[in-house]
Design a protein around this motif. Structure first.
Motif, PDB file in Angstrom:
ATOM      1  N   LEU A  72      12.670  21.270  -9.688  1.00  0.00           N
ATOM      2  CA  LEU A  72      12.942  19.957 -10.365  1.00  0.00           C
ATOM      3  C   LEU A  72      11.799  18.934  -9.061  1.00  0.00           C
ATOM      4  CD1 LEU A  72      14.183  17.580 -11.635  1.00  0.00           C
ATOM      5  CD2 LEU A  72      16.163  17.383 -10.948  1.00  0.00           C
ATOM      6  N   ALA A  73      11.730  17.751  -9.385  1.00  0.00           N
ATOM      7  CA  ALA A  73      11.474  16.718  -8.278  1.00  0.00           C
ATOM      8  C   ALA A  73      12.047  15.445  -7.732  1.00  0.00           C
ATOM      9  CB  ALA A  73       9.549  16.972  -7.842  1.00  0.00           C
ATOM     10  N   LEU A  74      12.919  15.139  -6.887  1.00  0.00           N
ATOM     11  CA  LEU A  74      13.577  13.757  -6.468  1.00  0.00           C
ATOM     12  C   LEU A  74      12.841  12.926  -6.212  1.00  0.00           C
ATOM     13  CD1 LEU A  74      17.287  14.933  -6.833  1.00  0.00           C
ATOM     14  CD2 LEU A  74      16.028  14.428  -8.491  1.00  0.00           C
ATOM     15  N   LEU A  75      12.131  11.901  -6.387  1.00  0.00           N
ATOM     16  CA  LEU A  75      10.827  11.127  -5.902  1.00  0.00           C
ATOM     17  C   LEU A  75      10.420   9.511  -5.619  1.00  0.00           C
ATOM     18  CD1 LEU A  75       7.273  13.278  -7.135  1.00  0.00           C
ATOM     19  CD2 LEU A  75       8.787  13.708  -4.705  1.00  0.00           C
ATOM     20  N   PRO A  76      11.314   9.796  -4.136  1.00  0.00           N
ATOM     21  CA  PRO A  76      11.345   7.763  -4.459  1.00  0.00           C
ATOM     22  C   PRO A  76      10.099   7.594  -5.021  1.00  0.00           C
ATOM     23  CG  PRO A  76      10.577   8.495  -2.530  1.00  0.00           C
ATOM     24  CD  PRO A  76      10.692  10.027  -3.426  1.00  0.00           C
ATOM     25  N   ILE A  77      10.377   6.287  -5.687  1.00  0.00           N
ATOM     26  CA  ILE A  77       9.214   5.468  -6.405  1.00  0.00           C
ATOM     27  C   ILE A  77       9.076   3.727  -5.949  1.00  0.00           C
ATOM     28  CG2 ILE A  77       8.461   6.926  -8.592  1.00  0.00           C
ATOM     29  CD1 ILE A  77      10.083   5.419 -10.193  1.00  0.00           C
ATOM     30  N   GLY A  78      10.258   3.757  -5.122  1.00  0.00           N
ATOM     31  CA  GLY A  78      11.158   1.921  -4.756  1.00  0.00           C
ATOM     32  C   GLY A  78       9.865   1.155  -3.541  1.00  0.00           C
ATOM     33  N   ALA A  79      10.563  -0.226  -3.228  1.00  0.00           N
ATOM     34  CA  ALA A  79      10.282  -0.508  -1.844  1.00  0.00           C
ATOM     35  C   ALA A  79       8.836  -0.702  -1.442  1.00  0.00           C
ATOM     36  CB  ALA A  79      11.380  -0.309  -0.830  1.00  0.00           C
ATOM     37  N   TYR A  80       7.685  -1.013  -1.958  1.00  0.00           N
ATOM     38  CA  TYR A  80       6.863  -0.387  -1.994  1.00  0.00           C
ATOM     39  C   TYR A  80       5.756  -1.475  -1.871  1.00  0.00           C
ATOM     40  CZ  TYR A  80       5.927  -0.533  -6.510  1.00  0.00           C
ATOM     41  OH  TYR A  80       6.326  -1.300  -8.323  1.00  0.00           O
ATOM     42  N   GLU A  81       6.134  -2.463  -1.257  1.00  0.00           N
ATOM     43  CA  GLU A  81       5.669  -4.170  -1.466  1.00  0.00           C
ATOM     44  C   GLU A  81       5.731  -4.758  -0.506  1.00  0.00           C
ATOM     45  OE1 GLU A  81       2.477  -4.713  -2.896  1.00  0.00           O
ATOM     46  OE2 GLU A  81       2.898  -3.485  -4.549  1.00  0.00           O
ATOM     47  N   PRO A  82       5.409  -5.438   0.300  1.00  0.00           N
ATOM     48  CA  PRO A  82       3.188  -5.504   0.594  1.00  0.00           C
ATOM     49  C   PRO A  82       2.975  -4.063   0.787  1.00  0.00           C
ATOM     50  CG  PRO A  82       4.375  -6.813   1.799  1.00  0.00           C
ATOM     51  CD  PRO A  82       5.629  -6.298   1.759  1.00  0.00           C
ATOM     52  N   ARG A  83       1.612  -3.641   0.076  1.00  0.00           N
ATOM     53  CA  ARG A  83       1.730  -2.206   0.760  1.00  0.00           C
ATOM     54  C   ARG A  83       0.736  -2.073   1.811  1.00  0.00           C
ATOM     55  NH1 ARG A  83       3.706   1.211  -0.819  1.00  0.00           N
ATOM     56  NH2 ARG A  83       2.492   3.151  -0.962  1.00  0.00           N
ATOM     57  N   TRP A  84       0.301  -2.953   2.609  1.00  0.00           N
ATOM     58  CA  TRP A  84      -0.636  -2.980   3.631  1.00  0.00           C
ATOM     59  C   TRP A  84       0.821  -2.910   4.982  1.00  0.00           C
ATOM     60  CZ3 TRP A  84       1.430  -6.099   7.767  1.00  0.00           C
ATOM     61  CH2 TRP A  84       2.878  -7.147   7.609  1.00  0.00           C
ATOM     62  N   PHE A  85       1.643  -3.038   5.032  1.00  0.00           N
ATOM     63  CA  PHE A  85       3.439  -3.124   5.343  1.00  0.00           C
ATOM     64  C   PHE A  85       3.645  -1.075   5.221  1.00  0.00           C
ATOM     65  CE2 PHE A  85       7.330  -3.094   7.039  1.00  0.00           C
ATOM     66  CZ  PHE A  85       6.793  -3.589   8.628  1.00  0.00           C
ATOM     67  N   MET A  86       3.761  -1.385   3.938  1.00  0.00           N
ATOM     68  CA  MET A  86       5.319  -0.383   3.178  1.00  0.00           C
ATOM     69  C   MET A  86       4.563   1.113   3.275  1.00  0.00           C
ATOM     70  SD  MET A  86       7.920  -1.079   2.730  1.00  0.00           S
ATOM     71  CE  MET A  86       9.324  -2.722   3.166  1.00  0.00           C
ATOM     72  N   GLN A  87       2.721   1.160   3.388  1.00  0.00           N
ATOM     73  CA  GLN A  87       2.103   2.719   2.741  1.00  0.00           C
ATOM     74  C   GLN A  87       2.512   3.829   3.449  1.00  0.00           C
ATOM     75  OE1 GLN A  87      -1.449   1.468   1.979  1.00  0.00           O
ATOM     76  NE2 GLN A  87      -2.322   3.480   1.254  1.00  0.00           N
TER      77      GLN A  87
END
Length: 358
Positions: A272-287
């Motif tokens: 099992l992998a518990l993986l974050p999928i949120g808080a990603y926009e804007p990409r230029w800042f969050m990537q």
């Protein structure tokens, strides 16, 4: 571009984002939290990501907060699941995973109760009057929690290290608290009696009942205020001895897949992998600091795990995307990469997952 107008709402968002996202430039010499030998990820003063991107600057934070438009969130985004009433213990190796919200999971198995990044507070913020506010109830009422044996803290950002919740857990259960280097000083500053076991990347702890926890390197950083950026370490945890192994990533950027290749090499065959999928926009800042769903699917594939659960979305409004964008973007990424959507689910508070194959 027209000049930025600093409205009361933008100012509140800026005040909240500074310590939560760790995007301020510190000026003190030396670490307030940790003193130790120089390593491949500690320069004697601050921790860093080897080969990875540096955090965004304060100027870039201002640009994001003052010139970008967020997709509005509703004041309430209730989960379709009822609050869970977990059992006191789960015997045997098959895991029972209950999602509380944001990055908080109750992991039960081998007779142990383990919490990740426990947050029961209404706000993920250093302030009581502003900052991201919970839009749904925790998936488990605090009073319904069984006795907690172990708490895993991935790093010091306010949406992951909630000192009020940790104080409540400590006073009630005296759990073992495992955290990356330096975070013990932060917690003892709020509760001097609290005992925190610190770990460096690749350190392992025996939790009893044949279960171990290993701190693994992920691509992130830490801060609680404007002068302490990267004075404490961050990481993800691999649990062995429950199911076929569980990886909790904490917070991480994709970093060209390096964190996932390392974990897969060191811990092959995870269940099992518990993986974050949120808080990603804007990409230029969050990537560099947060994966988007496409990154998370790639990370899942690199890990080679059987199952993934996506978290870090839909509870606290931290970034620009809409409250329900992550599961939609996850569905698109899974379809594009030919992954069965049943193998990677976007969690909502109250979700309970069990592994019949373990």
């Amino acid at each position: 571009m027209p000049p930025a107008v600093i409205t009361r709402r933008k100012l509140a968002a800026l005040l909240a984002a500074v310590p939560i996202l760790g995007a301020c430039v510190g000026t003190r010499q030396g670490s307030d939290y940790y003193a130790g030998p120089v390593s491949d990820h500690f320069d004697g003063s601050r921790f860093f990501n080897p080969e990875g991107e540096a955090p965004r600057s304060f100027t870039q934070l201002l640009r994001w907060q003052l010139t970008e438009t967020r997709t509005p969130w509703p004041e309430s985004f209730p989960s379709p699941f009822p609050q869970d009433a977990p059992p006191a213990r789960v015997p045997g190796r098959a895991p029972r995973i209950s999602f509380v919200g944001h990055s908080t999971f109750l992991i039960q198995g081998a007779g142990l109760n383990i919490l990740t990044d426990p947050v029961w507070s209404d706000r993920a913020s250093p302030f009581s009057f502003t900052g991201p506010k919970r839009v749904n109830a925790p998936g488990i009422d605090f009073a319904a929690l069984p006795r907690i044996d172990v708490v895993l803290v991935s790093h010091g950002h306010y949406d992951h290290m909630d000192v009020d919740t940790l104080r409540r857990l400590w006073e009630r259960d005296r759990p073992r608290i495992l955290a990356p280097l330096g975070n013990d000083v932060i917690l003892r500053g709020h509760h001097p009696a609290m005992v925190v076991e610190t770990m460096d990347w690749h350190d392992q702890r025996d939790l009893g009942a044949g279960v171990t926890a290993t701190l693994e390197a992920v691509h992130h950083w830490s801060a609680r205020g404007i002068f302490d950026r990267n004075h404490a370490l961050w990481g993800g945890f691999v649990l062995k001895g429950i199911g076929d192994g569980i990886f909790f990533a904490g917070d991480t950027g994709f970093d060209q897949g390096r964190p996932f290749r390392r974990v897969a090499q060191r811990h092959p065959g995870l269940g099992l992998a518990l993986l974050p999928i949120g808080a990603y926009e804007p990409r230029w800042f969050m990537q560099a600091q947060h994966m988007n769903p496409d990154d998370a699917v790639q990370g899942f594939q690199l890990l080679g795990a059987r199952q993934a659960i996506g978290y870090h979305w839909g509870t606290f409004n931290l970034t620009n995307e809409g409250v329900d964008s992550p599961p939609a973007d996850l569905a698109t990424a899974l379809a594009a990469k030919g992954v069965d959507p049943a193998r990677f689910v976007a969690a909502r508070p109250g979700l309970v997952w069990t592994d019949a194959a373990a």
